[in-house]
Design a protein around this motif. Sequence first.
Motif, PDB file in Angstrom:
ATOM      1  N   ILE A 184      63.634 -41.748 -62.246  1.00  0.00           N
ATOM      2  CA  ILE A 184      63.071 -42.252 -63.506  1.00  0.00           C
ATOM      3  C   ILE A 184      62.676 -43.720 -63.359  1.00  0.00           C
ATOM      4  O   ILE A 184      61.622 -44.153 -63.844  1.00  0.00           O
ATOM      5  N   ASP A 185      63.496 -44.490 -62.655  1.00  0.00           N
ATOM      6  CA  ASP A 185      63.300 -45.935 -62.604  1.00  0.00           C
ATOM      7  C   ASP A 185      62.259 -46.371 -61.579  1.00  0.00           C
ATOM      8  O   ASP A 185      61.938 -47.554 -61.497  1.00  0.00           O
ATOM      9  N   GLY A 186      61.743 -45.439 -60.770  1.00  0.00           N
ATOM     10  CA  GLY A 186      60.600 -45.774 -59.925  1.00  0.00           C
ATOM     11  C   GLY A 186      60.898 -46.108 -58.484  1.00  0.00           C
ATOM     12  O   GLY A 186      60.046 -46.689 -57.803  1.00  0.00           O
ATOM     13  N   PHE A 187      62.093 -45.766 -57.993  1.00  0.00           N
ATOM     14  CA  PHE A 187      62.336 -45.957 -56.558  1.00  0.00           C
ATOM     15  C   PHE A 187      61.394 -45.061 -55.761  1.00  0.00           C
ATOM     16  O   PHE A 187      61.047 -43.962 -56.191  1.00  0.00           O
ATOM     17  N   ASN A 188      61.013 -45.532 -54.567  1.00  0.00           N
ATOM     18  CA  ASN A 188      60.126 -44.725 -53.715  1.00  0.00           C
ATOM     19  C   ASN A 188      60.883 -43.643 -52.956  1.00  0.00           C
ATOM     20  O   ASN A 188      60.307 -42.623 -52.602  1.00  0.00           O
ATOM     21  N   GLY A 189      62.153 -43.893 -52.688  1.00  0.00           N
ATOM     22  CA  GLY A 189      62.900 -42.921 -51.893  1.00  0.00           C
ATOM     23  C   GLY A 189      64.334 -42.807 -52.361  1.00  0.00           C
ATOM     24  O   GLY A 189      64.880 -43.714 -53.002  1.00  0.00           O
ATOM     25  N   ASN A 190      64.942 -41.663 -52.057  1.00  0.00           N
ATOM     26  CA  ASN A 190      66.362 -41.421 -52.329  1.00  0.00           C
ATOM     27  C   ASN A 190      66.935 -40.777 -51.067  1.00  0.00           C
ATOM     28  O   ASN A 190      66.484 -39.710 -50.658  1.00  0.00           O
ATOM     29  N   GLU A 191      67.885 -41.474 -50.445  1.00  0.00           N
ATOM     30  CA  GLU A 191      68.387 -40.992 -49.156  1.00  0.00           C
ATOM     31  C   GLU A 191      69.520 -39.982 -49.356  1.00  0.00           C
ATOM     32  O   GLU A 191      70.382 -40.164 -50.196  1.00  0.00           O
ATOM     33  N   HIS A 192      69.477 -38.954 -48.560  1.00  0.00           N
ATOM     34  CA  HIS A 192      70.489 -37.879 -48.485  1.00  0.00           C
ATOM     35  C   HIS A 192      70.258 -36.782 -49.526  1.00  0.00           C
ATOM     36  O   HIS A 192      69.520 -36.955 -50.496  1.00  0.00           O
ATOM     37  N   SER A 193      70.961 -35.672 -49.267  1.00  0.00           N
ATOM     38  CA  SER A 193      70.772 -34.477 -50.095  1.00  0.00           C
ATOM     39  C   SER A 193      71.274 -34.706 -51.516  1.00  0.00           C
ATOM     40  O   SER A 193      72.228 -35.456 -51.733  1.00  0.00           O
ATOM     41  N   LEU A 194      70.646 -34.011 -52.461  1.00  0.00           N
ATOM     42  CA  LEU A 194      71.246 -33.956 -53.785  1.00  0.00           C
ATOM     43  C   LEU A 194      72.526 -33.123 -53.651  1.00  0.00           C
ATOM     44  O   LEU A 194      72.521 -32.078 -53.019  1.00  0.00           O
ATOM     45  N   PRO A 195      73.616 -33.584 -54.277  1.00  0.00           N
ATOM     46  CA  PRO A 195      74.916 -32.981 -53.965  1.00  0.00           C
ATOM     47  C   PRO A 195      75.258 -31.734 -54.786  1.00  0.00           C
ATOM     48  O   PRO A 195      76.436 -31.445 -54.982  1.00  0.00           O
ATOM     49  N   ILE A 196      74.286 -31.030 -55.308  1.00  0.00           N
ATOM     50  CA  ILE A 196      74.581 -29.794 -56.032  1.00  0.00           C
ATOM     51  C   ILE A 196      73.696 -28.680 -55.500  1.00  0.00           C
ATOM     52  O   ILE A 196      72.621 -28.922 -54.959  1.00  0.00           O
ATOM     53  N   THR A 197      74.183 -27.460 -55.636  1.00  0.00           N
ATOM     54  CA  THR A 197      73.379 -26.310 -55.260  1.00  0.00           C
ATOM     55  C   THR A 197      73.776 -25.145 -56.161  1.00  0.00           C
ATOM     56  O   THR A 197      74.948 -25.034 -56.513  1.00  0.00           O
ATOM     57  N   PRO A 198      72.841 -24.295 -56.602  1.00  0.00           N
ATOM     58  CA  PRO A 198      71.411 -24.392 -56.343  1.00  0.00           C
ATOM     59  C   PRO A 198      70.739 -25.418 -57.248  1.00  0.00           C
ATOM     60  O   PRO A 198      71.279 -25.772 -58.295  1.00  0.00           O
ATOM     61  N   LEU A 199      69.575 -25.885 -56.815  1.00  0.00           N
ATOM     62  CA  LEU A 199      68.754 -26.731 -57.683  1.00  0.00           C
ATOM     63  C   LEU A 199      67.790 -25.825 -58.444  1.00  0.00           C
ATOM     64  O   LEU A 199      67.118 -24.993 -57.842  1.00  0.00           O
ATOM     65  N   PHE A 200      67.730 -25.961 -59.745  1.00  0.00           N
ATOM     66  CA  PHE A 200      66.834 -25.124 -60.536  1.00  0.00           C
ATOM     67  C   PHE A 200      65.493 -25.825 -60.725  1.00  0.00           C
ATOM     68  O   PHE A 200      65.311 -26.994 -60.377  1.00  0.00           O
ATOM     69  N   ASP A 201      64.567 -25.070 -61.328  1.00  0.00           N
ATOM     70  CA  ASP A 201      63.188 -25.537 -61.383  1.00  0.00           C
ATOM     71  C   ASP A 201      63.025 -26.830 -62.190  1.00  0.00           C
ATOM     72  O   ASP A 201      62.101 -27.599 -61.932  1.00  0.00           O
ATOM     73  N   ASP A 202      63.928 -27.057 -63.166  1.00  0.00           N
ATOM     74  CA  ASP A 202      63.776 -28.282 -63.957  1.00  0.00           C
ATOM     75  C   ASP A 202      63.914 -29.518 -63.075  1.00  0.00           C
ATOM     76  O   ASP A 202      63.104 -30.447 -63.139  1.00  0.00           O
ATOM     77  N   ILE A 203      64.904 -29.504 -62.197  1.00  0.00           N
ATOM     78  CA  ILE A 203      65.090 -30.660 -61.316  1.00  0.00           C
ATOM     79  C   ILE A 203      63.975 -30.722 -60.270  1.00  0.00           C
ATOM     80  O   ILE A 203      63.444 -31.800 -59.981  1.00  0.00           O
ATOM     81  N   VAL A 204      63.585 -29.576 -59.737  1.00  0.00           N
ATOM     82  CA  VAL A 204      62.538 -29.561 -58.710  1.00  0.00           C
ATOM     83  C   VAL A 204      61.234 -30.120 -59.287  1.00  0.00           C
ATOM     84  O   VAL A 204      60.576 -30.975 -58.682  1.00  0.00           O
ATOM     85  N   GLN A 205      60.885 -29.635 -60.500  1.00  0.00           N
ATOM     86  CA  GLN A 205      59.652 -30.116 -61.141  1.00  0.00           C
ATOM     87  C   GLN A 205      59.742 -31.604 -61.459  1.00  0.00           C
ATOM     88  O   GLN A 205      58.806 -32.376 -61.225  1.00  0.00           O
ATOM     89  N   PHE A 206      60.879 -32.003 -62.016  1.00  0.00           N
ATOM     90  CA  PHE A 206      61.085 -33.405 -62.375  1.00  0.00           C
ATOM     91  C   PHE A 206      60.940 -34.298 -61.152  1.00  0.00           C
ATOM     92  O   PHE A 206      60.237 -35.321 -61.168  1.00  0.00           O
ATOM     93  N   TRP A 207      61.583 -33.862 -60.084  1.00  0.00           N
ATOM     94  CA  TRP A 207      61.602 -34.665 -58.861  1.00  0.00           C
ATOM     95  C   TRP A 207      60.197 -34.790 -58.282  1.00  0.00           C
ATOM     96  O   TRP A 207      59.747 -35.879 -57.928  1.00  0.00           O
ATOM     97  N   SER A 208      59.481 -33.670 -58.199  1.00  0.00           N
ATOM     98  CA  SER A 208      58.167 -33.727 -57.561  1.00  0.00           C
ATOM     99  C   SER A 208      57.198 -34.553 -58.403  1.00  0.00           C
ATOM    100  O   SER A 208      56.376 -35.295 -57.871  1.00  0.00           O
ATOM    101  N   ARG A 209      57.300 -34.459 -59.731  1.00  0.00           N
ATOM    102  CA  ARG A 209      56.374 -35.229 -60.576  1.00  0.00           C
ATOM    103  C   ARG A 209      56.698 -36.715 -60.574  1.00  0.00           C
ATOM    104  O   ARG A 209      55.831 -37.541 -60.864  1.00  0.00           O
ATOM    105  N   SER A 210      57.928 -37.073 -60.246  1.00  0.00           N
ATOM    106  CA  SER A 210      58.275 -38.504 -60.183  1.00  0.00           C
ATOM    107  C   SER A 210      57.572 -39.170 -58.998  1.00  0.00           C
ATOM    108  O   SER A 210      57.389 -40.375 -58.980  1.00  0.00           O
ATOM    109  N   GLY A 211      57.206 -38.370 -57.985  1.00  0.00           N
ATOM    110  CA  GLY A 211      56.553 -38.929 -56.803  1.00  0.00           C
ATOM    111  C   GLY A 211      57.515 -39.583 -55.830  1.00  0.00           C
ATOM    112  O   GLY A 211      57.098 -40.212 -54.864  1.00  0.00           O
TER     113      GLY A 211
END
Length: 261
Positions: A184-211
């Motif tokens: 949300i705050d505009g970082f260009n990168g986030n290092e390491h895996s997201l620590p939850i599984t499975p990731l659902f479409d809301d997070i996937v969509q949110f993440w990809s649209r953040s760029g």
Amino acid sequence: MRGDEVLEDADVVVKDNRIVAVGKRGTVSVPSSAKVIDVSGKTIVPGFIDIHPRWTEIRRGVLDLQNWSFLANLAYGVTAGRDPQTGTNDTFAYQDLVGTGEILGPRPYSTGPGVFPDTDFQSLDDADDIVRRYREFYRTTYLKSYLVGNRKQRQWMVMACKKEGVMPTTEGSLDVKLDLAHAIDGFNGNEHSLPITPLFDDIVQFWSRSGMFYTPTLIVAYGGPWAENYFYETTEVHDDPKVRRFIPHNIVDARTRRRRI
Ligand SMILES: [Zn+2]
């Protein structure tokens, strides 16, 4: 390259360190003065770019005239990388040595030393002072904002980076809410895996649209075992001739002689 097309039995013509022609054997013109290297049976692919390598095996202070981890990276096809937190500014000197051809290595880009929570800054101007130092004196366009301050301070860091033309990445830190705030705050990168599984479409969509880029490192898996151990358990890494040629024996021994099963 055209998509995933594979050319069997091909010729590659290189001039002045650049590929000038690729085609089925006999279909491209090869200068009569060309030096011919027979690579029958080999597969040629573009160089790999590792966006989370560790250039930590470098000698610090007094620099190596040739660094084994650079050679090992090249041997396995890594031709460039960006280390997101080196702990030292010697990496910039090694980057220059590779850039000028003094030593062999992948292009070792880096953030240089991270900016950590113990860095005290209380305003956007303070943050800008820090980022400008990296840009002007380290001449890097990457910065590791390693969990600095509170959210307001992290936002200042992002704002200062945007102003200075520097790309900030940050630490995932096993905290998915923090990771989402980084996006949300505009970082260009986030290092390491997201620590939850499975990731659902809301997070996937949110993440990809953040760029924002996301580096799902296989070593620091955050929630899973280190993938490196799979190879120690299932293959004879210690006896691999290529490993033995490019990695010092004591380092190979330290990692391979005891196995976690
Ligand atoms: Zn050994």
